[in-house]
Design an enzyme around this catalytic site. Structure first.
Site, short mmCIF file in Angstrom:
data_model
loop_
_atom_site.label_atom_id
_atom_site.label_comp_id
_atom_site.label_asym_id
_atom_site.label_seq_id
_atom_site.Cartn_x
_atom_site.Cartn_y
_atom_site.Cartn_z
N ARG A 114 46.97 -8.65 45.17
CA ARG A 114 45.53 -8.79 45.42
C ARG A 114 45.08 -8.18 46.74
O ARG A 114 44.02 -8.51 47.26
CB ARG A 114 45.08 -10.25 45.33
CG ARG A 114 45.37 -10.86 43.97
CD ARG A 114 44.64 -12.15 43.74
NE ARG A 114 44.98 -12.65 42.41
CZ ARG A 114 46.10 -13.31 42.13
NH1 ARG A 114 46.96 -13.60 43.09
NH2 ARG A 114 46.35 -13.70 40.90
N LYS A 136 36.98 3.87 50.74
CA LYS A 136 36.86 4.15 49.31
C LYS A 136 38.21 4.59 48.77
O LYS A 136 38.87 5.44 49.36
CB LYS A 136 35.87 5.29 49.07
CG LYS A 136 34.42 4.88 49.07
CD LYS A 136 33.60 6.06 48.55
CE LYS A 136 32.12 5.78 48.61
NZ LYS A 136 31.34 6.94 48.15
N GLU A 178 33.30 20.01 54.72
CA GLU A 178 32.88 18.64 55.03
C GLU A 178 32.50 18.51 56.51
O GLU A 178 31.65 17.69 56.87
CB GLU A 178 33.98 17.62 54.68
CG GLU A 178 34.37 17.57 53.19
CD GLU A 178 33.40 16.77 52.31
OE1 GLU A 178 32.34 16.33 52.80
OE2 GLU A 178 33.72 16.61 51.11
N LYS A 220 30.84 9.30 60.76
CA LYS A 220 31.13 8.59 59.52
C LYS A 220 31.31 7.10 59.80
O LYS A 220 30.84 6.26 59.03
CB LYS A 220 32.35 9.17 58.81
CG LYS A 220 32.64 8.42 57.51
CD LYS A 220 33.30 9.21 56.43
CE LYS A 220 33.34 8.36 55.16
NZ LYS A 220 34.17 8.93 54.11
N GLU A 230 27.78 1.52 50.28
CA GLU A 230 26.91 2.58 49.77
C GLU A 230 25.71 2.06 49.00
O GLU A 230 25.39 2.54 47.91
CB GLU A 230 27.71 3.59 48.91
CG GLU A 230 26.99 4.92 48.78
CD GLU A 230 27.86 6.02 48.15
OE1 GLU A 230 29.02 6.16 48.58
OE2 GLU A 230 27.37 6.72 47.26
N ARG A 234 24.69 5.12 53.31
CA ARG A 234 25.96 5.82 53.11
C ARG A 234 25.83 6.96 52.10
O ARG A 234 26.61 7.90 52.11
CB ARG A 234 27.07 4.83 52.69
CG ARG A 234 28.44 5.47 52.63
CD ARG A 234 29.57 4.47 52.47
NE ARG A 234 30.84 5.19 52.35
CZ ARG A 234 32.04 4.63 52.37
NH1 ARG A 234 32.16 3.33 52.53
NH2 ARG A 234 33.12 5.37 52.25
N ASN A 238 26.73 12.10 50.84
CA ASN A 238 26.82 12.95 49.65
C ASN A 238 25.96 14.21 49.77
O ASN A 238 25.75 14.91 48.78
CB ASN A 238 26.40 12.15 48.40
CG ASN A 238 27.35 11.01 48.13
OD1 ASN A 238 28.56 11.15 48.31
ND2 ASN A 238 26.83 9.87 47.73
N HIS A 241 26.70 17.27 47.72
CA HIS A 241 27.70 16.88 46.72
C HIS A 241 27.20 16.90 45.29
O HIS A 241 28.00 17.08 44.37
CB HIS A 241 28.29 15.51 47.05
CG HIS A 241 29.38 15.57 48.08
ND1 HIS A 241 29.15 16.02 49.36
CD2 HIS A 241 30.69 15.27 48.03
CE1 HIS A 241 30.28 15.97 50.05
NE2 HIS A 241 31.25 15.52 49.26
N HIS A 245 29.43 18.87 42.71
CA HIS A 245 30.01 18.34 41.47
C HIS A 245 29.67 19.24 40.29
O HIS A 245 30.48 19.43 39.39
CB HIS A 245 29.54 16.90 41.22
CG HIS A 245 30.08 15.94 42.25
ND1 HIS A 245 29.38 14.82 42.67
CD2 HIS A 245 31.22 15.95 42.97
CE1 HIS A 245 30.10 14.18 43.59
NE2 HIS A 245 31.22 14.85 43.79
N HIS A 258 37.42 21.22 46.88
CA HIS A 258 36.23 20.39 46.93
C HIS A 258 35.28 20.75 48.08
O HIS A 258 34.08 20.96 47.87
CB HIS A 258 36.64 18.91 47.02
CG HIS A 258 35.51 17.98 47.32
ND1 HIS A 258 34.53 17.70 46.40
CD2 HIS A 258 35.17 17.31 48.45
CE1 HIS A 258 33.65 16.88 46.94
NE2 HIS A 258 34.02 16.62 48.18
ZN ZN Z 1 33.31 15.35 49.70
#
Ligand code: ZN
Ligand code: ADP
Length: 360
Positions: A114, A136, A178, A220, A230, A234, A238, A241, A245, A258
Site C-alpha cells: 500500500r 505522478k 520541456e 515545477k 492537478e 498544475r 501541459n 502538450h 499528443h 516526447h
Molecule cells: Zn511532457
C-alpha cells in the site's frame, strides 16, 4: 558547481537536490531505510549502477529500455522483485534512470504494501526537469498512454547532472523541449537565461545544465506544491502538450521523442494564442523559434516530419490524437495558452474549425 536543494512543499514535503556528483550520495541518503532495492534499465545499469556502489547495499532489477516497459506486466515483475528482495513497509525503492524507470518504479513503490518510499535518481534531462518531480506515476494500457497510475510523491530526488554527459542527442533535445516549456511558464528572466545559454546547453556545459535544471525544478516545485493533484494550476505544465499528443499519435508513439513533439507544440500553442488574441506579444513566436533553432529543436510540423521521417501532413490524424488526450473534458481538446512569458491561461477551447487551420 555545487549541488542545490529545492524543497517541494507537498504533503509530505521532500527535497530535490540538483548538481554534479550526487550519485555518490544515494547510499548515505537511503541508509536509514530497513532495506533498499534499485530499479533501472539495461542502458543505465552498465553506466551508473556501479557508481551507487549498488552491489554492496542493494539488489537491483533492470527493465528493458523504452516506452514498452511502461506496462502493468513490468510493474508486476518489479513488485515480485521487491518481495524477493525482502522489502517491508520501512524500505525504499531507488529509481535509477529516465522517465520510464521513474514511472514503473514509482508506481510499483506506491502499490507495494500500500505504498513505500521511492527515491528518484533521474538520469535524463527530461526526468530531471520534469517527470521525477511532482509524484505522478503511470503506465500505458492497450487503449492509451498513462491511463493507469497514482499520485505518489517521492521521498527524495537526487538529480546528478553529470549523468547527462552520456545521454543520446535525441534524448537531450527531448529534455530541452520541456526546458523551453518551463521557461515560458516561469517568465521573462528564465527565458532570457535560456537564450543566453543555449549554445552552452547544447555543448552540455556542466554549469549551464545544473543552473537550468535547478531553475526548472524550482518552477515545477512551486506549481506542484500549490496544486498537487492537478485540479487547476498544475494544468499549466501541459503547455504545448495537447498538440504534442496529436503529433505523437499521428507519428506513431515512439517515433518522435516526447519533448521534441512538445517543442513543436509550444510554437503551435503560441500561434493559436496570437490568433485568439490571448498571446499579446506577436513577436514571442519568432523569439521561441529562434531559440528552438539554437537548441536543435524543430520549429514546425514540416521540420519535425522531415527530421524524423514521419508524416504529419493530414490534420485529421493529429486531431484524433488530440481528442484522445485524456485531459480534454467530454471529447473537446483543451489548451494551455500563454498571454506572455510567466502568464498562462488554462482550459481554453478551440473555436469550430480552428484546429484544422492551426495544424495545416
Ligand atoms: Zn511532457
Ligand atoms: P525519458 O526520460 O525521456 O522519459 P526514457 O526513460 O525512455 O526517457 O530514457 C530515454 C533513453 O535514454 C532510454 O533508452 C534510456 O535507457 C536512456 N538513458 C537514460 N539515462 C541515460 C544516460 N544518463 N545516459 C545514456 N542513456 C540514458
Amino acid at each position: 558547481v555545487r549541488a542545490r536543494t529545492i524543497r517541494v512543499e507537498t504533503a509530505p514535503a521532500y527535497d530535490v537536490r540538483v548538481g554534479p556528483g550526487l550519485l555518490a550520495d544515494v547510499d548515505a541518503a537511503t541508509s536509514s531505510y530497513s532495506a533498499r532495492a534499485i530499479v533501472t534499465d539495461e542502458n543505465v545499469a552498465p553506466l551508473y549502477l556501479g557508481k551507487l556502489r549498488a552491489s554492496a547495499w542493494a539488489a537491483h532489477v533492470t527493465v528493458p529500455p523504452g516506452e514498452d516497459s511502461k506496462s502493468l506486466v513490468v510493474v508486476e515483475h518489479v513488485l515480485d522483485f521487491l518481495v524477493e528482495s525482502g522489502l517491508d513497509r520501512r524500505s525504499c525503492v531507488v529509481a535509477l534512470g529516465g522517465g520510464v524507470v521513474g514511472d514503473v518504479a514509482g508506481l510499483a513503490a506506491s502499490l507495494y504494501m500500500r505504498g513505500i518510499a521511492c527515491v528518484h535518481v533521474p538520469t535524463t534531462l527530461l526526468a530531471q526537469v520534469d517527470s521525477s518531480v511532482g509524484g505522478k506515476t503511470a503506465v500505458n494500457l492497450g487503449r492509451g498512454k498513462n491511463l493507469a497510475g497514482t499520485f505518489h510523491q517521492p521521498a527524495l530526488v537526487l538529480a546528478d547532472t553529470t549523468t547527462l554527459a552520456t545521454l543520446p542527442d535525441d534524448e537531450l533535445r527531448s529534455g530541452l523541449g520541456e526546458v523551453v516549456k518551463t521557461a515560458l511558464l516561469d517568465g521573462e528572466e528564465a527565458l532570457a537565461e535560456l537564450e543566453a545559454r543555449a549554445e552552452a546547453l547544447v555543448a552540455r556545459d556542466a554549469d549551464a545544465l545544473a543552473d537550468v535544471v535547478a531553475r526548472c525544478v524550482r518552477l515545477k516545485a512551486s506549481i506542484v506544491a500549490r496544486d498537487p493533484r492537478e485540479a487547476n494550476e498544475r494544468k499549466a505544465l501541459n503547455l504545448g502538450h495537447t498538440f504534442a499528443h496529436g503529433i505523437e499519435h499521428a507519428a506513431g508513439y515512439g517515433a518522435v521523442p516526447h519533448g521534441v513533439a512538445v517543442a513543436v507544440g509550444l510554437v503551435l500553442a503560441l500561434r493559436a494564442g496570437i490568433e485568439l488574441g490571448v498571446t499579446r506579444d506577436a513577436a514571442l513566436v519568432e523569439r521561441v523559434e529562434a531559440l528552438h533553432a539554437r537548441l536543435g529543436l524543430p520549429r514546425s510540423l514540416a521540420e519535425l516530419s522531415q527530421r524524423h521521417a514521419v508524416r504529419l501532413d493530414d490534420p485529421r490524424d493529429l486531431i484524433v490524437g488530440m481528442l484522445h488526450d485524456k485531459k480534454g473534458a467530454a471529447g473537446a481538446p483543451r489548451f494551455v495558452l500563454l498571454e506572455a512569458p510567466g502568464r498562462w491561461r488554462i482550459d481554453v477551447a478551440a473555436p469550430a474549425g480552428a484546429l484544422e487551420r492551426w495544424l495545416a
